[in-house]
Design a protein around this motif. Sequence first.
Motif, PDB file in Angstrom:
ATOM      1  N   ARG A 212      11.138   0.150  -6.408  1.00 36.46           N
ATOM      2  CA  ARG A 212      10.140  -0.331  -5.719  1.00 36.46           C
ATOM      3  C   ARG A 212      10.628  -1.603  -4.968  1.00 36.46           C
ATOM      4  O   ARG A 212      10.391  -1.631  -3.814  1.00 36.46           O
ATOM      5  N   LEU A 213      11.648  -2.338  -5.508  1.00 37.84           N
ATOM      6  CA  LEU A 213      12.304  -3.517  -4.896  1.00 37.84           C
ATOM      7  C   LEU A 213      13.182  -2.928  -3.799  1.00 37.84           C
ATOM      8  O   LEU A 213      12.899  -3.362  -2.669  1.00 37.84           O
ATOM      9  N   ASN A 214      13.696  -1.933  -4.120  1.00 36.15           N
ATOM     10  CA  ASN A 214      14.511  -1.180  -2.785  1.00 36.15           C
ATOM     11  C   ASN A 214      13.778  -0.711  -1.499  1.00 36.15           C
ATOM     12  O   ASN A 214      13.913  -0.876  -0.338  1.00 36.15           O
ATOM     13  N   LEU A 215      12.722  -0.062  -2.000  1.00 36.39           N
ATOM     14  CA  LEU A 215      11.655   0.543  -1.095  1.00 36.39           C
ATOM     15  C   LEU A 215      11.102  -0.980  -0.115  1.00 36.39           C
ATOM     16  O   LEU A 215      11.159  -0.806   1.156  1.00 36.39           O
ATOM     17  N   PHE A 216      10.807  -2.001  -0.835  1.00 36.48           N
ATOM     18  CA  PHE A 216      10.219  -3.227  -0.112  1.00 36.48           C
ATOM     19  C   PHE A 216      11.297  -3.612   0.759  1.00 36.48           C
ATOM     20  O   PHE A 216      10.915  -3.959   1.918  1.00 36.48           O
ATOM     21  N   LYS A 217      12.452  -3.737   0.149  1.00 44.81           N
ATOM     22  CA  LYS A 217      13.547  -4.415   0.931  1.00 44.81           C
ATOM     23  C   LYS A 217      13.752  -3.523   2.417  1.00 44.81           C
ATOM     24  O   LYS A 217      13.919  -3.830   3.389  1.00 44.81           O
ATOM     25  N   THR A 218      13.748  -2.117   2.069  1.00 43.01           N
ATOM     26  CA  THR A 218      14.191  -1.266   3.327  1.00 43.01           C
ATOM     27  C   THR A 218      12.742  -1.264   4.369  1.00 43.01           C
ATOM     28  O   THR A 218      13.234  -1.298   5.415  1.00 43.01           O
ATOM     29  N   LEU A 219      11.713  -1.351   3.704  1.00 44.18           N
ATOM     30  CA  LEU A 219      10.509  -1.255   4.787  1.00 44.18           C
ATOM     31  C   LEU A 219      10.440  -2.674   5.606  1.00 44.18           C
ATOM     32  O   LEU A 219       9.793  -2.878   6.525  1.00 44.18           O
ATOM     33  N   SER A 220      10.976  -3.773   4.668  1.00 42.45           N
ATOM     34  CA  SER A 220      10.730  -5.039   5.487  1.00 42.45           C
ATOM     35  C   SER A 220      12.009  -5.405   6.145  1.00 42.45           C
ATOM     36  O   SER A 220      12.115  -6.598   6.871  1.00 42.45           O
ATOM     37  N   ARG A 221      12.956  -4.661   6.368  1.00 45.28           N
ATOM     38  CA  ARG A 221      14.132  -4.976   7.098  1.00 45.28           C
ATOM     39  C   ARG A 221      13.931  -5.315   8.573  1.00 45.28           C
ATOM     40  O   ARG A 221      14.619  -5.966   8.952  1.00 45.28           O
ATOM     41  N   ASN A 222      13.107  -4.429   9.166  1.00 49.17           N
ATOM     42  CA  ASN A 222      13.174  -4.383  10.516  1.00 49.17           C
ATOM     43  C   ASN A 222      12.094  -5.521  11.213  1.00 49.17           C
ATOM     44  O   ASN A 222      11.878  -5.394  12.255  1.00 49.17           O
TER      45      ASN A 222
ATOM     46  N   LYS B  87       0.794  -1.214   0.074  1.00 57.08           N
ATOM     47  CA  LYS B  87       0.139  -0.107  -0.068  1.00 57.08           C
ATOM     48  C   LYS B  87       0.691   1.111   0.000  1.00 57.08           C
ATOM     49  O   LYS B  87       0.596   2.338  -0.779  1.00 57.08           O
ATOM     50  N   ILE B  88       1.971   1.216   0.958  1.00 56.80           N
ATOM     51  CA  ILE B  88       2.674   2.306   0.796  1.00 56.80           C
ATOM     52  C   ILE B  88       3.369   2.572  -0.660  1.00 56.80           C
ATOM     53  O   ILE B  88       3.440   3.861  -1.092  1.00 56.80           O
ATOM     54  N   ILE B  89       3.964   1.639  -1.073  1.00 55.34           N
ATOM     55  CA  ILE B  89       4.591   1.753  -2.504  1.00 55.34           C
ATOM     56  C   ILE B  89       3.355   2.042  -3.507  1.00 55.34           C
ATOM     57  O   ILE B  89       3.977   3.112  -4.434  1.00 55.34           O
ATOM     58  N   GLN B  90       2.178   1.610  -3.375  1.00 59.06           N
ATOM     59  CA  GLN B  90       1.275   2.068  -4.512  1.00 59.06           C
ATOM     60  C   GLN B  90       1.042   3.701  -4.171  1.00 59.06           C
ATOM     61  O   GLN B  90       0.762   4.427  -5.091  1.00 59.06           O
ATOM     62  N   LYS B  91       1.184   4.009  -2.840  1.00 61.16           N
ATOM     63  CA  LYS B  91       0.761   5.467  -2.593  1.00 61.16           C
ATOM     64  C   LYS B  91       1.983   6.243  -3.285  1.00 61.16           C
ATOM     65  O   LYS B  91       1.844   7.597  -3.887  1.00 61.16           O
TER      66      LYS B  91
ATOM     67  N   ASP C 189       4.927   9.334  -7.652  1.00 60.60           N
ATOM     68  CA  ASP C 189       6.207   9.937  -7.398  1.00 60.60           C
ATOM     69  C   ASP C 189       7.499   9.066  -7.925  1.00 60.60           C
ATOM     70  O   ASP C 189       8.284   9.772  -8.330  1.00 60.60           O
ATOM     71  N   ILE C 190       7.416   7.789  -8.021  1.00 59.82           N
ATOM     72  CA  ILE C 190       8.506   6.997  -8.393  1.00 59.82           C
ATOM     73  C   ILE C 190       8.675   7.064  -9.943  1.00 59.82           C
ATOM     74  O   ILE C 190       9.499   7.383 -10.462  1.00 59.82           O
ATOM     75  N   LYS C 191       7.293   7.229 -10.722  1.00 56.62           N
ATOM     76  CA  LYS C 191       7.361   7.592 -12.159  1.00 56.62           C
ATOM     77  C   LYS C 191       7.724   9.086 -12.408  1.00 56.62           C
ATOM     78  O   LYS C 191       8.707   9.085 -13.468  1.00 56.62           O
ATOM     79  N   THR C 192       7.381  10.073 -11.688  1.00 59.98           N
ATOM     80  CA  THR C 192       7.947  11.178 -11.787  1.00 59.98           C
ATOM     81  C   THR C 192       9.677  11.271 -11.886  1.00 59.98           C
ATOM     82  O   THR C 192      10.106  12.053 -12.625  1.00 59.98           O
ATOM     83  N   ALA C 193       9.985  10.626 -10.575  1.00 58.64           N
ATOM     84  CA  ALA C 193      11.346  10.616 -10.561  1.00 58.64           C
ATOM     85  C   ALA C 193      12.203   9.900 -11.784  1.00 58.64           C
ATOM     86  O   ALA C 193      13.211  10.760 -12.048  1.00 58.64           O
TER      87      ALA C 193
END
Length: 60
Positions: free
Chosen positions: A47-57, A18-22, A26-30
């Motif tokens: 997207r993959l790096n965001l997922f890895k970062t958010l699931s790290r902890n 859900k966070i990545i979808q939000k 912004d990802i496409k614009t960047a």
Amino acid sequence: MGYKLFNDLDLTNEEIEKIIQKFDRDIKTAVRKTNKTSNPDYEQIIRLNLFKTLSRNRKK
């Protein structure tokens, strides 16, 4: 977005998606600003790096 923002959260896969979808627009614009054109491969890398970062902890 700093790492400290999500340090104390134990997010599920669904919450991370859900966070990545939000942030999808912004990802496409960047990517467009960086490459002057859209590039799905770069978008997926972000997207993959965001997922890895958010699931790290996650607590096991």
